[in-house]
Write a protein that holds these residues in place. Structure first.
Motif, PDB file in Angstrom:
ATOM      1  N   VAL A   1       1.045 -40.405 -34.478  1.00 51.70           N
ATOM      2  CA  VAL A   1       0.699 -39.906 -32.797  1.00 51.70           C
ATOM      3  C   VAL A   1       2.449 -40.302 -32.358  1.00 51.70           C
ATOM      4  O   VAL A   1       2.948 -41.023 -33.290  1.00 51.70           O
ATOM      5  CB  VAL A   1       0.010 -40.769 -32.397  1.00 51.70           C
ATOM      6  CG1 VAL A   1       0.322 -41.823 -30.888  1.00 51.70           C
ATOM      7  CG2 VAL A   1      -1.379 -41.135 -32.897  1.00 51.70           C
ATOM      8  N   ILE A   2       2.556 -38.993 -31.660  1.00 57.00           N
ATOM      9  CA  ILE A   2       2.926 -38.979 -30.524  1.00 57.00           C
ATOM     10  C   ILE A   2       3.254 -39.455 -29.219  1.00 57.00           C
ATOM     11  O   ILE A   2       2.108 -38.523 -28.266  1.00 57.00           O
ATOM     12  CB  ILE A   2       3.815 -37.152 -30.730  1.00 57.00           C
ATOM     13  CG1 ILE A   2       4.303 -36.993 -31.990  1.00 57.00           C
ATOM     14  CG2 ILE A   2       5.328 -37.374 -29.773  1.00 57.00           C
ATOM     15  CD1 ILE A   2       5.323 -36.237 -32.397  1.00 57.00           C
ATOM     16  N   CYS A   3       3.602 -39.748 -28.260  1.00 56.18           N
ATOM     17  CA  CYS A   3       3.778 -40.181 -26.395  1.00 56.18           C
ATOM     18  C   CYS A   3       5.490 -39.936 -26.162  1.00 56.18           C
ATOM     19  O   CYS A   3       5.653 -40.610 -27.342  1.00 56.18           O
ATOM     20  CB  CYS A   3       2.994 -41.630 -27.175  1.00 56.18           C
ATOM     21  SG  CYS A   3       2.748 -41.929 -24.907  1.00 56.18           S
TER      22      CYS A   3
ATOM     23  N   ALA B   1       0.423 -37.674 -27.077  1.00 58.15           N
ATOM     24  CA  ALA B   1      -0.359 -38.507 -25.868  1.00 58.15           C
ATOM     25  C   ALA B   1       0.465 -38.647 -24.129  1.00 58.15           C
ATOM     26  O   ALA B   1       1.743 -38.557 -25.189  1.00 58.15           O
ATOM     27  CB  ALA B   1      -0.732 -39.504 -26.228  1.00 58.15           C
ATOM     28  N   ASP B   2       0.690 -37.507 -24.396  1.00 56.67           N
ATOM     29  CA  ASP B   2       1.728 -36.884 -22.998  1.00 56.67           C
ATOM     30  C   ASP B   2       1.007 -37.623 -21.559  1.00 56.67           C
ATOM     31  O   ASP B   2       0.006 -38.228 -21.218  1.00 56.67           O
ATOM     32  CB  ASP B   2       1.035 -35.498 -22.252  1.00 56.67           C
ATOM     33  CG  ASP B   2       2.931 -34.754 -22.486  1.00 56.67           C
ATOM     34  OD1 ASP B   2       3.168 -36.037 -20.855  1.00 56.67           O
ATOM     35  OD2 ASP B   2       2.676 -33.887 -21.481  1.00 56.67           O
ATOM     36  N   VAL B   3       2.339 -38.578 -21.194  1.00 55.52           N
ATOM     37  CA  VAL B   3       1.911 -39.571 -20.065  1.00 55.52           C
ATOM     38  C   VAL B   3       1.696 -39.018 -18.840  1.00 55.52           C
ATOM     39  O   VAL B   3       1.363 -39.407 -17.227  1.00 55.52           O
ATOM     40  CB  VAL B   3       2.918 -40.722 -19.961  1.00 55.52           C
ATOM     41  CG1 VAL B   3       2.750 -41.398 -21.172  1.00 55.52           C
ATOM     42  CG2 VAL B   3       3.902 -39.815 -19.780  1.00 55.52           C
TER      43      VAL B   3
ATOM     44  N   CYS C   1      -3.807 -43.670 -37.539  1.00 52.94           N
ATOM     45  CA  CYS C   1      -2.637 -42.889 -37.887  1.00 52.94           C
ATOM     46  C   CYS C   1      -1.336 -44.031 -38.707  1.00 52.94           C
ATOM     47  O   CYS C   1      -2.243 -45.115 -39.190  1.00 52.94           O
ATOM     48  CB  CYS C   1      -1.533 -42.887 -36.575  1.00 52.94           C
ATOM     49  SG  CYS C   1      -1.356 -44.225 -35.939  1.00 52.94           S
ATOM     50  N   GLU C   2      -0.219 -43.553 -39.320  1.00 52.53           N
ATOM     51  CA  GLU C   2       0.180 -44.399 -40.169  1.00 52.53           C
ATOM     52  C   GLU C   2       1.828 -43.640 -39.367  1.00 52.53           C
ATOM     53  O   GLU C   2       3.423 -44.839 -39.547  1.00 52.53           O
ATOM     54  CB  GLU C   2       0.565 -43.898 -41.466  1.00 52.53           C
ATOM     55  CG  GLU C   2       1.067 -42.510 -41.398  1.00 52.53           C
ATOM     56  CD  GLU C   2       0.790 -41.962 -42.959  1.00 52.53           C
ATOM     57  OE1 GLU C   2       0.977 -42.799 -43.570  1.00 52.53           O
ATOM     58  OE2 GLU C   2       0.766 -40.798 -43.649  1.00 52.53           O
ATOM     59  N   VAL C   3       1.893 -43.215 -38.389  1.00 55.73           N
ATOM     60  CA  VAL C   3       3.400 -43.392 -37.826  1.00 55.73           C
ATOM     61  C   VAL C   3       3.174 -43.167 -36.458  1.00 55.73           C
ATOM     62  O   VAL C   3       2.119 -42.464 -36.442  1.00 55.73           O
ATOM     63  CB  VAL C   3       4.190 -41.932 -38.642  1.00 55.73           C
ATOM     64  CG1 VAL C   3       5.405 -41.686 -37.513  1.00 55.73           C
ATOM     65  CG2 VAL C   3       4.673 -41.973 -39.860  1.00 55.73           C
ATOM     66  N   VAL C   4       4.337 -43.699 -35.521  1.00 52.48           N
ATOM     67  CA  VAL C   4       3.301 -43.625 -34.387  1.00 52.48           C
ATOM     68  C   VAL C   4       5.184 -43.503 -34.110  1.00 52.48           C
ATOM     69  O   VAL C   4       6.695 -44.208 -33.899  1.00 52.48           O
ATOM     70  CB  VAL C   4       3.756 -44.648 -33.761  1.00 52.48           C
ATOM     71  CG1 VAL C   4       3.647 -44.728 -31.805  1.00 52.48           C
ATOM     72  CG2 VAL C   4       2.144 -45.119 -33.787  1.00 52.48           C
ATOM     73  N   LEU C   5       5.343 -42.135 -32.563  1.00 54.03           N
ATOM     74  CA  LEU C   5       7.203 -41.641 -32.009  1.00 54.03           C
ATOM     75  C   LEU C   5       6.273 -41.574 -30.759  1.00 54.03           C
ATOM     76  O   LEU C   5       5.207 -41.668 -30.632  1.00 54.03           O
ATOM     77  CB  LEU C   5       7.067 -40.553 -32.444  1.00 54.03           C
ATOM     78  CG  LEU C   5       6.715 -40.370 -33.729  1.00 54.03           C
ATOM     79  CD1 LEU C   5       6.761 -38.509 -33.956  1.00 54.03           C
ATOM     80  CD2 LEU C   5       7.894 -40.975 -35.326  1.00 54.03           C
TER      81      LEU C   5
END
Length: 1009
Positions: A330-332, A355-357, A407-411
């Motif tokens: 997941v990328i935010c 996830a685009d703020v 998920c297993e990774v968050v960016l």
């Protein structure tokens, strides 16, 4: 799944070149070209550390110098190095690394057990609030805090490697080897200027090495960087230093940089004839700062969980090291870098959610349907368990609705923070740019400092096109300023377009304030967004106060990830613009620097110049123990057989008092003063009179500073009407010479006088004791040594042991004594001749410890031991050495007349007798009047008890058969006969104030012979 290796042509690791290493006792394998961080990640190691306050598990978060968590201890024994960032440690065969936190183990940690009560125990400013009472427990608190600090251990043995320094003088220093730095170095060099380029990484290119999509003249960023690097390598005007970090920028464009010469090599391959690291001191006419920018993370619940990274870190690990961090990511973020990363990760086989703020108008066309995109969406919190990411809770920023995603990774990415640290080392401040949403430095040449100009991302440039255009403008203006009209050629760039950012730091979690999961701003110091709010509520409103109260930006991270987020959150909490909050002060060093490289070759025997006298080998042959005194290696004492220092000193003292002793006094400072105004000069420098001192006579003098305090003393001899021979204390020789020159050159330049240091020109031997005259008579036939012909405080020229000599009848022991001065080169020969002549009298060599005892028995002072810069001659009972009525002024005279200096109840130097005659009171012990004071259990001192003074000198006198001491005591001369107490190490030691500080031969009969 865990991280896995995705090898492609652009990566810098070498496929098939396996490297074995050890971390925390476990064996792993990586590839040549890996960092320790990339190798650990591909081996599934997610947790490396425990946090400072709460003991929370932490993992690798970034890929460079900004890493806050992954501090490791490299190697063992003499090669051990603490607090190395795993993201900067290059992997090599046999590398051994250990965690630096987690007790007793990483997964069972005492601090981690405090869990939910940690917030209550350690709020902002907890160190000021929690550990103040009871005072006696502070040593215990301090020990526990240090044990849990979570940083590496100091090596227990000496360093096996060495370090050196190198100086450079160049036209231009370029700091940073990214696109802007490479272009700057090449273009400046091609226009005839001498250039030095430094970059902290092993490979030049900076972000070019991580950008997989952009093209420069039709080739990839990594290929273009390699082509520029090769041109620089071949250019005669360019020196390139890789693995070199510029960590400080001082006044006058002095830049300090550390080059890691051998840290990347296996221990067995390191060349012992080469330094491990080198400190470069660089003077440059112009510094071109191309230090780039650091991606700042977003702040959301549980954002410190192992498996949470910055977006740029994920791109770097994938595109440079071939490591895909996970299969479900997941990328935010608030910028288009999140889409570039999503494309790279998806192409590598990962399942990606963005996830685009922002509420942006469209999704980039290059994003495939395999990437799910949520607009106006943020991360409320990470769902974690067993120290790793299980998923995230996404929050719709418009409706507040939530959904859980596995998920297993968050960016995350909150934008770029220009690396302005070096720019700010002279106290300059960057300015907030609302459009760029960053603190930036000037991007136009006319706005730059005269000595520093800035190019690239450090100015807030966000695209390659902006960077190249801004760099070209700066270089044209800089070269034109030097009279060079240059055409700056830049490559054609193909890159994705970027939409505008929206400022975002703390993402909402939809919960009441203080009820959600911890959202960290500073990972190394466990500072949360809530901590900053509390700090503002407690009325700490200046950003420097907020920093110190919360402790953000401290430690090895130095605010690289945390500072800008902290500034923005502080502004939000105060309800003011970010520019009003501004920044904290960035100071050297930018990254940790080893003490070894700072010292360079000034270590071990070369730490300080080691000066020895001509007699040194004779002292070594007689088994002397040595001590350093003002860089001189002086004999401390001469033990015989199994004697300890006490037995040897007792024997030496008795020999000097009852027979004859001999001491090497060559180290005394010696200054020759010449000129027709030499007498007048001495009158002004010394507190006593010198106008009538005849040739052949000697006089003791006190040298005072402007405040009337004793700064040095010694005997000065009149050689002729226009020449004097001054002696000083051993440690004070250089200081005194500088003092004389200062006053002569700045205040009395009209005096015809000049000073020459002759300390090294003369070898001096003191022959001391009742039989000293007999020894000299055996060595010298052309001097009459009778008391009448050669009285005390005179000197004569003659021939001693066949050598031209000056013989002084002076004494620092209170005994009949002579000091023989010959040319230094003859010192060894003369020493042996004196020893041979004194053999029938059992002549005894003695050292500085015996000298101290002898002079204390006589009540003679040692400046710097019995004085401390606050003691006047009157305080010492040496008013006889002050000529207040002489018709000329001297240094310190006016100060001696001040009301405070002249009062009669100041601290006085007095002698004292411990009531237990065998007790030697520790020097420095404080003096009190009350025997009934309460001694704290911890051995400390009760601050409510008045202190009367302290012990300055304390010895056991074998000649007197008892201990003696000297002390400065308030109104001491009016306390003669009183019983007072020395407080030391939790004990009270009673003593009686003596009626004199002279314990042996108060009338001076012995020294007059």
């Amino acid at each position: 799944m865990s991280a896995r290796r995705i090898l492609k042509p652009s990566v810098q690791v070498e496929a098939g070149n396996t490297v074995s290493f050890e971390f925390d006792g476990q064996q792993y394998q990586g590839l040549k070209g890996d960092t320790l961080a990339s190798a650990l990640l591909v081996n599934g190691v997610k947790a490396l550390a425990r946090s400072y306050k709460y003991g929370r598990l932490r993992g690798i978060m970034s890929a460079g110098a900004e890493e806050p968590n992954a501090l490791v201890q490299l190697e063992k024994g003499a090669f051990s190095t603490p607090n190395v960032k795993a993201t900067q440690a290059e992997l090599y065969q046999g590398l051994i690394a250990e965690r630096t936190s987690g007790r007793p183990s990483l997964h069972f940690d005492y601090k981690g057990m405090i869990g939910s009560v940690g917030k209550a125990m350690m709020p902002p400013g907890f160190y000021s609030k929690t550990f103040k009472w009871p005072p006696k427990l502070w040593p215990t608190y301090e020990n526990v805090i240090r044990q849990f600090a979570g940083f590496g251990s100091t090596p227990e043995v000496g360093d096996a490697e060495w370090y050196d320094h190198l100086h450079h003088y160049v036209d231009v220093l370029v700091v940073g080897g990214g696109l802007a730095g490479l272009q700057s170095a090449l273009n400046v060099a091609e226009n005839g200027l001498k250039v030095l380029l430094v970059d902290e990484q092993a490979q030049l290119g900076g972000w070019l090495l991580s950008d997989a999509s952009s093209r420069f003249d039709g080739i990839s960023g990594a290929e273009y960087a390699a082509s520029l690097a090769e041109k620089l390598k071949q250019h005669q005007n360019v020196t390139v230093l890789t693995r070199t970090t510029a960590f400080a920028l001082h006044d006058h464009n002095l830049i300090q940089a550390v080059e890691l010469l051998q840290d990347h090599l296996p221990l067995g391959q390191r060349n012992p004839d080469q330094p491990r690291q080198r400190l470069h001191r660089i003077r440059a006419d112009k510094v071109i700062l191309a230090s780039g920018a650091i991606e700042r993370p977003l702040v959301f619940g549980n954002n410190d969980t192992p498996g949470v990274f910055t977006v740029s870190a994920a791109q770097t690990y994938l595109n440079r090291y071939g490591v895909l961090l996970g299969d479900k990511i997941v990328i935010c973020g608030n910028n288009d870098e999140i889409y570039l990363a999503a494309r790279d990760l998806a192409q590598a086989g990962a399942e990606v959610i963005v996830a685009d703020v922002r509420s942006r108008s469209s999704i980039p066309a290059y994003i495939s349907k395999q990437v799910k995109v949520h607009l106006a969406t943020g991360i409320a919190q990470v769902n974690a368990g067993k120290g790793q990411v299980h998923g995230v809770e996404l929050i719709d920023l418009k409706s507040g609705g939530k959904q859980s995603v596995a998920c297993e990774v968050v960016l995350s990415s909150g934008g770029l923070s220009p690396t302005v640290h070096l720019y700010c080392h002279d106290t300059s401040r960057p300015l907030w740019d609302a459009e760029k949403m960053a603190f930036v430095v000037p991007d136009k040449y006319e706005n730059c400092k005269p000595t520093v100009c800035n190019v690239g991302a450090v100015t807030g440039s966000k695209t390659w096109q902006q960077t190249l255009a801004q760099t070209a403008d700066i270089l044209k203006a800089f070269l034109a300023d030097r009279g060079i009209q240059a055409d700056i050629e830049m490559p054609k760039v193909v890159e994705e377009k970027h939409q505008a950012m929206e400022l975002a730091v703390r993402l909402p979690d939809g919960k009441p304030a203080g009820k959600g999961a911890k959202a960290f701003v500073d990972y190394q110091n466990d500072v949360t967004a809530e901590d900053i709010k509390i700090t503002i509520q407690e009325n700490y409103r200046h950003i420097e106060h907020v920093k110190r109260y919360t402790a953000f930006g401290f430690g090895t991270e130095q605010g690289k990830l945390s500072s800008v987020n902290s500034f923005i959150l502080t502004a939000e909490a105060m309800g003011v613009p970010v520019e009003q909050v501004s920044t904290t002060t960035y100071r050297p060093a930018y990254t940790p620097v080893s003490l070894g490289v700072l010292a360079g070759l000034d270590a071990g025997d070369t730490f300080d110049p080691e000066r020895i006298t001509a007699m040194h080998e004779s002292h070594v042959a007689r088994g002397a123990e040595f001590e350093p005194v003002g860089q001189w290696l002086r004999p401390w004492y001469f033990p015989k057989a199994s004697e300890d220092i006490h037995a040897a000193v007792n024997r030496e003292c008795l020999a000097a008092r009852n027979g004859v002793g001999v001491m090497d006094a060559s180290t005394l400072g010696k200054i020759q003063i010449d000129g027709p105004d030499a007498r007048e000069f001495l009158n002004r420098i010394y507190s006593n009179a010198w106008s009538k001192l005849e040739p052949g006579k000697c006089r003791y003098g006190l040298m005072l500073d402007e405040n009337g305090m004793v700064m040095d003393d010694g005997v000065t001899a009149c050689v002729s009407e226009e020449q004097f021979y001054m002696t000083t204390t051993t440690g004070g020789a250089a200081r005194v010479l500088s003092w004389l020159e200062l006053w002569h050159q700045s205040e009395w330049p009209d005096l015809k006088v000049w000073m020459t240091s002759v300390t090294d020109h003369w070898g001096t031997i003191a022959v001391v004791g009742p039989k000293s005259r007999q020894v000299l008579q055996k060595l010298c036939n052309d001097i009459d040594f009778s008391a009448e012909a050669f009285p005390f405080m005179e000197w004569k020229a003659g021939t001693v042991a066949g050598l031209p000599a000056r013989v002084f009848r002076v004494s620092f022991s209170g005994e009949l004594a002579y000091e023989i001065n010959v040319e230094a080169g003859y010192g060894h020969y003369l020493w042996e001749q004196v020893i041979a002549a004194g053999a029938e009298f059992d002549i005894t060599p003695y050292g500085t410890e015996t000298m101290h005892v002898l002079r204390a028995e006589k009540g003679f002072i040692i400046v710097g031991q019995d004085t401390d810069g606050s003691v006047t001659p009157i305080d010492l009972g040496m008013g006889w050495a002050v000529g207040m009525k002489k018709p000329f002024s001297f240094l310190g005279k006016r100060s001696l007349a001040r009301s405070d200096t002249a009062r009669s109840d100041r601290k006085h130097l007095v002698g004292l007798f411990p009531q237990d005659t065998n007790t030697v009171i520790p020097e420095g012990a404080q003096i009190v009047a009350d025997a009934n004071i309460k001694v704290p259990e911890a051995g400390g001192y009760d601050p409510k008890v008045p202190l009367l003074g302290h012990i300055t000198s304390s010895y056991y006198s074998a000649f007197l058969g008892r201990s003696i001491a000297m002390a400065v005591i308030t109104d001491g001369r009016n306390r003669i006969g009183q019983t007072l107490y020395a407080f030391s190490q939790g004990k009270l030691i009673p003593f009686t104030v003596a009626d004199s500080s002279v314990f042996v031969d108060a009338k001076g009969e012995r020294q007059h012979g």
